[in-house]
Design a protein around this motif. Sequence first.
Motif, PDB file in Angstrom:
ATOM      1  N   LEU A   1       1.028  -2.814  -0.754  1.00 55.69           N
ATOM      2  CA  LEU A   1       1.361  -2.483  -2.141  1.00 55.69           C
ATOM      3  C   LEU A   1       0.544  -3.312  -3.124  1.00 55.69           C
ATOM      4  CD1 LEU A   1       5.241  -2.100  -2.011  1.00 55.69           C
ATOM      5  CD2 LEU A   1       3.588  -0.339  -2.609  1.00 55.69           C
ATOM      6  N   CYS A   2       0.440  -4.605  -2.864  1.00 60.11           N
ATOM      7  CA  CYS A   2      -0.338  -5.476  -3.754  1.00 60.11           C
ATOM      8  C   CYS A   2      -1.813  -5.087  -3.755  1.00 60.11           C
ATOM      9  CB  CYS A   2      -0.178  -6.938  -3.344  1.00 60.11           C
ATOM     10  SG  CYS A   2       1.458  -7.602  -3.698  1.00 60.11           S
ATOM     11  N   LEU A   3      -2.357  -4.757  -2.593  1.00 60.11           N
ATOM     12  CA  LEU A   3      -3.757  -4.359  -2.512  1.00 60.11           C
ATOM     13  C   LEU A   3      -4.023  -3.071  -3.276  1.00 60.11           C
ATOM     14  CD1 LEU A   3      -6.590  -4.829  -1.227  1.00 60.11           C
ATOM     15  CD2 LEU A   3      -5.818  -3.343   0.625  1.00 60.11           C
ATOM     16  N   LEU A   4      -3.143  -2.090  -3.110  1.00 60.28           N
ATOM     17  CA  LEU A   4      -3.333  -0.830  -3.814  1.00 60.28           C
ATOM     18  C   LEU A   4      -3.175  -1.008  -5.321  1.00 60.28           C
ATOM     19  CD1 LEU A   4      -1.477   1.558  -1.357  1.00 60.28           C
ATOM     20  CD2 LEU A   4      -3.924   1.209  -1.589  1.00 60.28           C
ATOM     21  N   LEU A   5      -2.208  -1.807  -5.746  1.00 61.28           N
ATOM     22  CA  LEU A   5      -2.055  -2.075  -7.177  1.00 61.28           C
ATOM     23  C   LEU A   5      -3.221  -2.890  -7.728  1.00 61.28           C
ATOM     24  CD1 LEU A   5       1.772  -2.775  -7.440  1.00 61.28           C
ATOM     25  CD2 LEU A   5       0.522  -0.800  -8.302  1.00 61.28           C
ATOM     26  N   TRP A   6      -3.744  -3.830  -6.930  1.00 61.68           N
ATOM     27  CA  TRP A   6      -4.889  -4.620  -7.357  1.00 61.68           C
ATOM     28  C   TRP A   6      -6.120  -3.735  -7.533  1.00 61.68           C
ATOM     29  CZ3 TRP A   6      -6.442  -8.761  -9.675  1.00 61.68           C
ATOM     30  CH2 TRP A   6      -7.768  -9.138  -9.585  1.00 61.68           C
ATOM     31  N   SER A   7      -6.313  -2.780  -6.660  1.00 61.57           N
ATOM     32  CA  SER A   7      -7.456  -1.877  -6.780  1.00 61.57           C
ATOM     33  C   SER A   7      -7.387  -1.070  -8.065  1.00 61.57           C
ATOM     34  CB  SER A   7      -7.522  -0.927  -5.577  1.00 61.57           C
ATOM     35  OG  SER A   7      -7.757  -1.629  -4.397  1.00 61.57           O
ATOM     36  N   ILE A   8      -6.194  -0.582  -8.388  1.00 62.80           N
ATOM     37  CA  ILE A   8      -6.029   0.196  -9.622  1.00 62.80           C
ATOM     38  C   ILE A   8      -6.225  -0.693 -10.838  1.00 62.80           C
ATOM     39  CG2 ILE A   8      -4.345   1.472 -11.001  1.00 62.80           C
ATOM     40  CD1 ILE A   8      -3.160   2.463  -8.338  1.00 62.80           C
ATOM     41  N   THR A   9      -5.638  -1.883 -10.822  1.00 61.49           N
ATOM     42  CA  THR A   9      -5.745  -2.809 -11.939  1.00 61.49           C
ATOM     43  C   THR A   9      -7.181  -3.280 -12.143  1.00 61.49           C
ATOM     44  OG1 THR A   9      -3.493  -3.539 -11.478  1.00 61.49           O
ATOM     45  CG2 THR A   9      -4.809  -4.914 -12.938  1.00 61.49           C
ATOM     46  N   ALA A  10      -7.883  -3.598 -11.066  1.00 62.35           N
ATOM     47  CA  ALA A  10      -9.261  -4.060 -11.177  1.00 62.35           C
ATOM     48  C   ALA A  10     -10.158  -2.980 -11.750  1.00 62.35           C
ATOM     49  CB  ALA A  10      -9.783  -4.509  -9.811  1.00 62.35           C
TER      50      ALA A  10
END
Length: 177
Positions: free
Chosen positions: A163-172
């Motif tokens: 979840l953190c990785l997928l959210l980080w990808s969107i945020t980045a």
Amino acid sequence: MIYSVTLLFGLILAPLLVQLRGYKPAALFFTVAAVYAVFGAASFARIQIALSQVREAEPAYQETYYVMSHAYFLLNIGIAMAVFGAITLAQTRFGVMRYPGLTKLLFWILHITLIGSTSFQGVLAFILPKPRRYIDYPEFMETYLLIISWSGVLSQAALLGLLCLLLWSITARWLAS
């Protein structure tokens, strides 16, 4: 027993073939979701057939845990994997997927630990005796329970990491724009 062994082989071989063919991470999630959905529906149908064969004159067999279907375990995991598949597919389509290799690694950690904490129990249900009292269980059950417990902890950690990785990808991607 054949059902449980087939489920385990399906859960291991299907995503492994997808991985070896080099598909995107979304294909891994959708493949596992399909396997869980098929076996969850088969489990639900199997228990409904068994319940329909119980006569009305035998109400004692209708209200016990022996006729309980655990298909919801499989269907819930399948739905979660399908949601992750949709998120990773959307990220791939819109160019937001930053770390596909790490996503695949976290998928495998999550998937193997889910097998260890849920599906593995179905196979052992036919092999191990079912004593009524806790004290009557054999001593090797402690190791088995440790495996299930640690699989649950690791699956939660992998889920949180994914979840953190997928959210980080969107945020980045959003911050880069």
